[in-house]
Motif scaffolding. Structure first.
Motif, PDB file in Angstrom:
ATOM      1  N   TRP A  63       4.961  -0.907  -8.962  1.00 46.27           N
ATOM      2  CA  TRP A  63       5.561   0.376  -9.102  1.00 46.27           C
ATOM      3  C   TRP A  63       6.923   0.756  -9.120  1.00 46.27           C
ATOM      4  O   TRP A  63       7.457   1.691  -9.817  1.00 46.27           O
ATOM      5  CB  TRP A  63       4.875   1.124  -7.867  1.00 46.27           C
ATOM      6  N   ALA A  64       7.577  -0.210  -8.779  1.00 42.91           N
ATOM      7  CA  ALA A  64       9.264  -0.170  -9.133  1.00 42.91           C
ATOM      8  C   ALA A  64       9.674  -0.518 -10.318  1.00 42.91           C
ATOM      9  O   ALA A  64      10.777  -0.120 -10.711  1.00 42.91           O
ATOM     10  CB  ALA A  64      10.130  -0.911  -7.946  1.00 42.91           C
ATOM     11  N   MET A  65       9.099  -1.285 -11.114  1.00 42.05           N
ATOM     12  CA  MET A  65       9.241  -1.558 -12.482  1.00 42.05           C
ATOM     13  C   MET A  65       8.831  -0.726 -13.491  1.00 42.05           C
ATOM     14  O   MET A  65       7.414  -0.215 -13.497  1.00 42.05           O
ATOM     15  CB  MET A  65       8.819  -2.839 -12.809  1.00 42.05           C
ATOM     16  N   GLY A  66       9.559  -0.358 -14.535  1.00 39.80           N
ATOM     17  CA  GLY A  66       9.037   0.545 -15.565  1.00 39.80           C
ATOM     18  C   GLY A  66       9.643  -0.052 -16.939  1.00 39.80           C
ATOM     19  O   GLY A  66      10.174  -1.036 -17.215  1.00 39.80           O
ATOM     20  N   THR A 117      12.471   6.054  -2.883  1.00 43.06           N
ATOM     21  CA  THR A 117      13.132   5.454  -4.106  1.00 43.06           C
ATOM     22  C   THR A 117      13.939   6.632  -5.218  1.00 43.06           C
ATOM     23  O   THR A 117      14.461   6.373  -5.883  1.00 43.06           O
ATOM     24  CB  THR A 117      12.251   4.589  -4.996  1.00 43.06           C
ATOM     25  N   GLY A 118      13.181   7.804  -5.036  1.00 44.90           N
ATOM     26  CA  GLY A 118      13.340   8.659  -5.752  1.00 44.90           C
ATOM     27  C   GLY A 118      12.678   8.851  -7.083  1.00 44.90           C
ATOM     28  O   GLY A 118      12.663   9.756  -8.007  1.00 44.90           O
ATOM     29  N   ILE A 119      11.692   7.819  -7.340  1.00 42.73           N
ATOM     30  CA  ILE A 119      11.102   7.444  -8.550  1.00 42.73           C
ATOM     31  C   ILE A 119      10.042   8.611  -8.645  1.00 42.73           C
ATOM     32  O   ILE A 119       9.259   8.713  -7.667  1.00 42.73           O
ATOM     33  CB  ILE A 119      10.568   6.278  -8.590  1.00 42.73           C
ATOM     34  N   LYS A 120      10.064   9.619  -9.570  1.00 44.05           N
ATOM     35  CA  LYS A 120       8.821  10.539  -9.712  1.00 44.05           C
ATOM     36  C   LYS A 120       7.852  10.355 -10.836  1.00 44.05           C
ATOM     37  O   LYS A 120       6.909  10.747 -10.784  1.00 44.05           O
ATOM     38  CB  LYS A 120       9.492  11.898  -9.898  1.00 44.05           C
ATOM     39  N   GLU A 121       8.388   9.287 -11.736  1.00 47.87           N
ATOM     40  CA  GLU A 121       7.259   8.791 -12.657  1.00 47.87           C
ATOM     41  C   GLU A 121       7.450   7.541 -13.340  1.00 47.87           C
ATOM     42  O   GLU A 121       8.518   7.101 -13.145  1.00 47.87           O
ATOM     43  CB  GLU A 121       7.420  10.096 -13.967  1.00 47.87           C
ATOM     44  N   ARG A 122       6.739   6.945 -13.947  1.00 54.58           N
ATOM     45  CA  ARG A 122       6.883   5.719 -14.380  1.00 54.58           C
ATOM     46  C   ARG A 122       6.367   5.648 -15.703  1.00 54.58           C
ATOM     47  O   ARG A 122       5.098   6.125 -16.055  1.00 54.58           O
ATOM     48  CB  ARG A 122       5.978   4.800 -13.423  1.00 54.58           C
ATOM     49  N   ARG A 123       7.012   5.218 -16.752  1.00 53.80           N
ATOM     50  CA  ARG A 123       6.609   5.197 -18.147  1.00 53.80           C
ATOM     51  C   ARG A 123       5.969   4.118 -18.463  1.00 53.80           C
ATOM     52  O   ARG A 123       6.270   3.006 -17.973  1.00 53.80           O
ATOM     53  CB  ARG A 123       7.686   5.728 -18.970  1.00 53.80           C
ATOM     54  N   VAL A 124       4.964   3.950 -19.280  1.00 53.91           N
ATOM     55  CA  VAL A 124       4.285   2.645 -19.865  1.00 53.91           C
ATOM     56  C   VAL A 124       4.318   2.715 -21.359  1.00 53.91           C
ATOM     57  O   VAL A 124       4.015   3.796 -21.850  1.00 53.91           O
ATOM     58  CB  VAL A 124       2.965   2.639 -19.497  1.00 53.91           C
ATOM     59  N   ASP A 184       0.737  -1.114  -0.048  1.00 49.44           N
ATOM     60  CA  ASP A 184      -0.045   0.146   0.005  1.00 49.44           C
ATOM     61  C   ASP A 184       0.889   1.065  -0.100  1.00 49.44           C
ATOM     62  O   ASP A 184       1.662   1.448   1.041  1.00 49.44           O
ATOM     63  CB  ASP A 184      -0.791   0.038   1.242  1.00 49.44           C
ATOM     64  N   THR A 185       0.716   1.981  -1.069  1.00 50.08           N
ATOM     65  CA  THR A 185       1.793   3.281  -1.277  1.00 50.08           C
ATOM     66  C   THR A 185       1.044   4.385  -1.783  1.00 50.08           C
ATOM     67  O   THR A 185      -0.033   4.242  -2.152  1.00 50.08           O
ATOM     68  CB  THR A 185       2.812   2.842  -2.244  1.00 50.08           C
ATOM     69  N   SER A 186       1.651   5.395  -1.553  1.00 50.11           N
ATOM     70  CA  SER A 186       1.336   6.752  -1.955  1.00 50.11           C
ATOM     71  C   SER A 186       2.362   7.300  -2.977  1.00 50.11           C
ATOM     72  O   SER A 186       3.710   6.709  -2.649  1.00 50.11           O
ATOM     73  CB  SER A 186       0.873   7.872  -1.250  1.00 50.11           C
ATOM     74  N   ASP A 187       2.415   8.309  -4.005  1.00 49.24           N
ATOM     75  CA  ASP A 187       3.224   9.065  -4.482  1.00 49.24           C
ATOM     76  C   ASP A 187       4.270   9.574  -3.757  1.00 49.24           C
ATOM     77  O   ASP A 187       5.484   9.095  -4.006  1.00 49.24           O
ATOM     78  CB  ASP A 187       2.690  10.217  -5.369  1.00 49.24           C
ATOM     79  N   GLU A 188       3.980  10.042  -2.501  1.00 54.71           N
ATOM     80  CA  GLU A 188       5.028  10.576  -1.485  1.00 54.71           C
ATOM     81  C   GLU A 188       5.855   9.346  -0.946  1.00 54.71           C
ATOM     82  O   GLU A 188       6.965   9.653  -1.025  1.00 54.71           O
ATOM     83  CB  GLU A 188       4.302  11.504  -0.459  1.00 54.71           C
ATOM     84  N   TRP A 189       5.273   8.462  -0.605  1.00 49.14           N
ATOM     85  CA  TRP A 189       5.964   7.319  -0.086  1.00 49.14           C
ATOM     86  C   TRP A 189       7.047   6.626  -0.940  1.00 49.14           C
ATOM     87  O   TRP A 189       8.003   6.458  -0.504  1.00 49.14           O
ATOM     88  CB  TRP A 189       4.721   6.293   0.285  1.00 49.14           C
ATOM     89  N   ILE A 190       6.610   6.612  -2.203  1.00 46.88           N
ATOM     90  CA  ILE A 190       7.550   6.144  -3.334  1.00 46.88           C
ATOM     91  C   ILE A 190       8.581   6.956  -3.578  1.00 46.88           C
ATOM     92  O   ILE A 190       9.949   6.670  -3.707  1.00 46.88           O
ATOM     93  CB  ILE A 190       6.624   5.934  -4.450  1.00 46.88           C
ATOM     94  N   THR A 191       8.243   8.342  -3.771  1.00 48.18           N
ATOM     95  CA  THR A 191       9.256   9.386  -3.919  1.00 48.18           C
ATOM     96  C   THR A 191      10.307   9.261  -2.725  1.00 48.18           C
ATOM     97  O   THR A 191      11.745   9.622  -3.158  1.00 48.18           O
ATOM     98  CB  THR A 191       8.687  10.625  -4.327  1.00 48.18           C
ATOM     99  N   THR A 192       9.893   9.601  -1.688  1.00 48.57           N
ATOM    100  CA  THR A 192      10.778   9.680  -0.672  1.00 48.57           C
ATOM    101  C   THR A 192      11.890   8.570  -0.310  1.00 48.57           C
ATOM    102  O   THR A 192      12.986   8.674   0.036  1.00 48.57           O
ATOM    103  CB  THR A 192      10.094   9.970   0.883  1.00 48.57           C
TER     104      THR A 192
END
Length: 175
Positions: free
Chosen positions: A125-128, A13-20, A3-11
């Motif tokens: 969320w960590a894979m792109g 991992t540093g990941i700010k966007e994910r491309r598909v 269970d994550t949020s954008d803020e949780w992921i960014t702080t």
């Protein structure tokens, strides 16, 4: 799933966007785009490439190798082609394989591409998407350090490493 949020992921991992990728875009499509940019910036022609390695965990299909599709898309008609499937370590293994072929004198110019379309096999969320491409070539310089490096557009980055390697003294044998 976590269970994550954008803020949780960014702080964390540093990941700010994910491309598909588009549904019809393949790993070889992404790899070919990165390869053409690296070839252009390294100032070589596709015909100069002796060895084409694609490190990927998400090949276009099991057989033939994704490297074969890239070869056709970029016009590297003289290149031996193979895929290296070792997940995250694949790109590093591919660089080492290319370096060994160049050092042994078997090939002069290798194109090493790391490309994955992980969004096609997971929703993590960590894979792109990712692409990285190096041209490794024989040169008559005194340095083994990278002499050219550039970041292209995210998520593609291309690097060219030209090093002083032994020149092969025997003619190449084609099978």
């Amino acid at each position: 799933m976590v269970d994550t949020s954008d803020e949780w992921i960014t702080t964390r991992t540093g990941i700010k966007e994910r491309r598909v990728a588009a549904k019809d875009e393949t790993t070889s499509d992404m790899a070919a785009k990165a390869a053409l940019k690296a070839i252009e910036q390294a100032k070589i022609s596709p015909e100069e490439i002796d060895l084409l390695l694609v490190a990927t965990a998400t090949p276009d299909m099991i057989f033939p190798a994704t490297a074969c599709f890239v070869q056709k898309k970029i016009g590297a008609k003289n290149a031996a082609c193979l895929d290296v499937s070792a997940a995250c370590a694949g790109f590093l293994f591919a660089i080492e394989i290319a370096q060994q072929f160049i050092t042994s004198g078997t090939y002069d110019t290798a194109l090493v591409i790391g490309a994955d379309k992980l969004t096609s096999i997971t929703n993590c969320w960590a894979m792109g998407l990712g692409r990285r491409c190096w041209v490794i070539a024989v040169a008559h310089t005194a340095s083994l350090a990278p002499t050219w490096e550039a970041t292209v557009s995210i998520p593609t980055s291309c690097s060219c490493r030209v090093g002083d390697q032994r020149r092969r003294s025997r003619p190449r044998t084609r099978i």
